[in-house]
Design a protein around this motif. Sequence first.
Motif, PDB file in Angstrom:
ATOM      1  N   ALA A  14      15.201  -1.582  61.112  1.00  0.00           N
ATOM      2  CA  ALA A  14      14.118  -2.209  61.880  1.00  0.00           C
ATOM      3  C   ALA A  14      13.718  -1.336  63.068  1.00  0.00           C
ATOM      4  O   ALA A  14      12.520  -1.195  63.371  1.00  0.00           O
ATOM      5  N   GLY A  15      14.701  -0.733  63.732  1.00  0.00           N
ATOM      6  CA  GLY A  15      14.391   0.153  64.857  1.00  0.00           C
ATOM      7  C   GLY A  15      13.610   1.382  64.424  1.00  0.00           C
ATOM      8  O   GLY A  15      12.637   1.786  65.077  1.00  0.00           O
ATOM      9  N   LEU A  16      14.008   1.976  63.314  1.00  0.00           N
ATOM     10  CA  LEU A  16      13.274   3.140  62.809  1.00  0.00           C
ATOM     11  C   LEU A  16      11.864   2.767  62.384  1.00  0.00           C
ATOM     12  O   LEU A  16      10.910   3.529  62.611  1.00  0.00           O
ATOM     13  N   ALA A  17      11.711   1.602  61.765  1.00  0.00           N
ATOM     14  CA  ALA A  17      10.372   1.138  61.380  1.00  0.00           C
ATOM     15  C   ALA A  17       9.515   0.896  62.617  1.00  0.00           C
ATOM     16  O   ALA A  17       8.317   1.208  62.628  1.00  0.00           O
ATOM     17  N   PHE A  18      10.117   0.366  63.661  1.00  0.00           N
ATOM     18  CA  PHE A  18       9.380   0.137  64.903  1.00  0.00           C
ATOM     19  C   PHE A  18       8.889   1.452  65.501  1.00  0.00           C
ATOM     20  O   PHE A  18       7.725   1.572  65.898  1.00  0.00           O
ATOM     21  N   ALA A  20       8.438   4.263  63.919  1.00  0.00           N
ATOM     22  CA  ALA A  20       7.425   4.834  63.026  1.00  0.00           C
ATOM     23  C   ALA A  20       6.084   4.145  63.249  1.00  0.00           C
ATOM     24  O   ALA A  20       5.037   4.798  63.223  1.00  0.00           O
ATOM     25  N   ALA A  21       6.094   2.830  63.481  1.00  0.00           N
ATOM     26  CA  ALA A  21       4.849   2.100  63.740  1.00  0.00           C
ATOM     27  C   ALA A  21       4.224   2.540  65.057  1.00  0.00           C
ATOM     28  O   ALA A  21       2.991   2.582  65.186  1.00  0.00           O
ATOM     29  N   ASN A  29       3.403   3.380  56.791  1.00  0.00           N
ATOM     30  CA  ASN A  29       3.070   3.105  55.385  1.00  0.00           C
ATOM     31  C   ASN A  29       3.670   4.155  54.450  1.00  0.00           C
ATOM     32  O   ASN A  29       4.167   3.825  53.373  1.00  0.00           O
ATOM     33  N   GLY A  30       3.643   5.404  54.863  1.00  0.00           N
ATOM     34  CA  GLY A  30       4.242   6.464  54.048  1.00  0.00           C
ATOM     35  C   GLY A  30       5.752   6.293  53.917  1.00  0.00           C
ATOM     36  O   GLY A  30       6.318   6.466  52.835  1.00  0.00           O
ATOM     37  N   GLY A  31       6.401   5.930  55.003  1.00  0.00           N
ATOM     38  CA  GLY A  31       7.842   5.701  54.964  1.00  0.00           C
ATOM     39  C   GLY A  31       8.209   4.516  54.083  1.00  0.00           C
ATOM     40  O   GLY A  31       9.183   4.572  53.324  1.00  0.00           O
ATOM     41  N   LEU A  32       7.432   3.445  54.170  1.00  0.00           N
ATOM     42  CA  LEU A  32       7.678   2.282  53.319  1.00  0.00           C
ATOM     43  C   LEU A  32       7.478   2.622  51.844  1.00  0.00           C
ATOM     44  O   LEU A  32       8.260   2.206  50.983  1.00  0.00           O
TER      45      LEU A  32
END
Length: 78
Positions: A14-18, A20-21, A29-32
């Motif tokens: 979740a922290g990495l996604a945050f 990246a956002a 979107n690319g990471g997902l």
Amino acid sequence: MMLAINILLWVVVAGLAFFAALRGRILLNGGLREGSIEFIRLLPRIAIGVVGSGFIAEVLPQTLVANWLGPDSGLTAL
């Protein structure tokens, strides 16, 4: 203990996604997308490995495995 490790890993995700956002929606979107593709590629391999290890555990005699990994195995078990 297993629950704590799972929670820790999901917090890291979740922290990495945050982060990246914060850097951009395209990066998120690319990471997902890449993560989903990698998950789909690995899932059959994991399933085959789990089933295969179950079959191997049933086929191998327990005395043989105990000699390899038991308390009297010494450094060989490592």
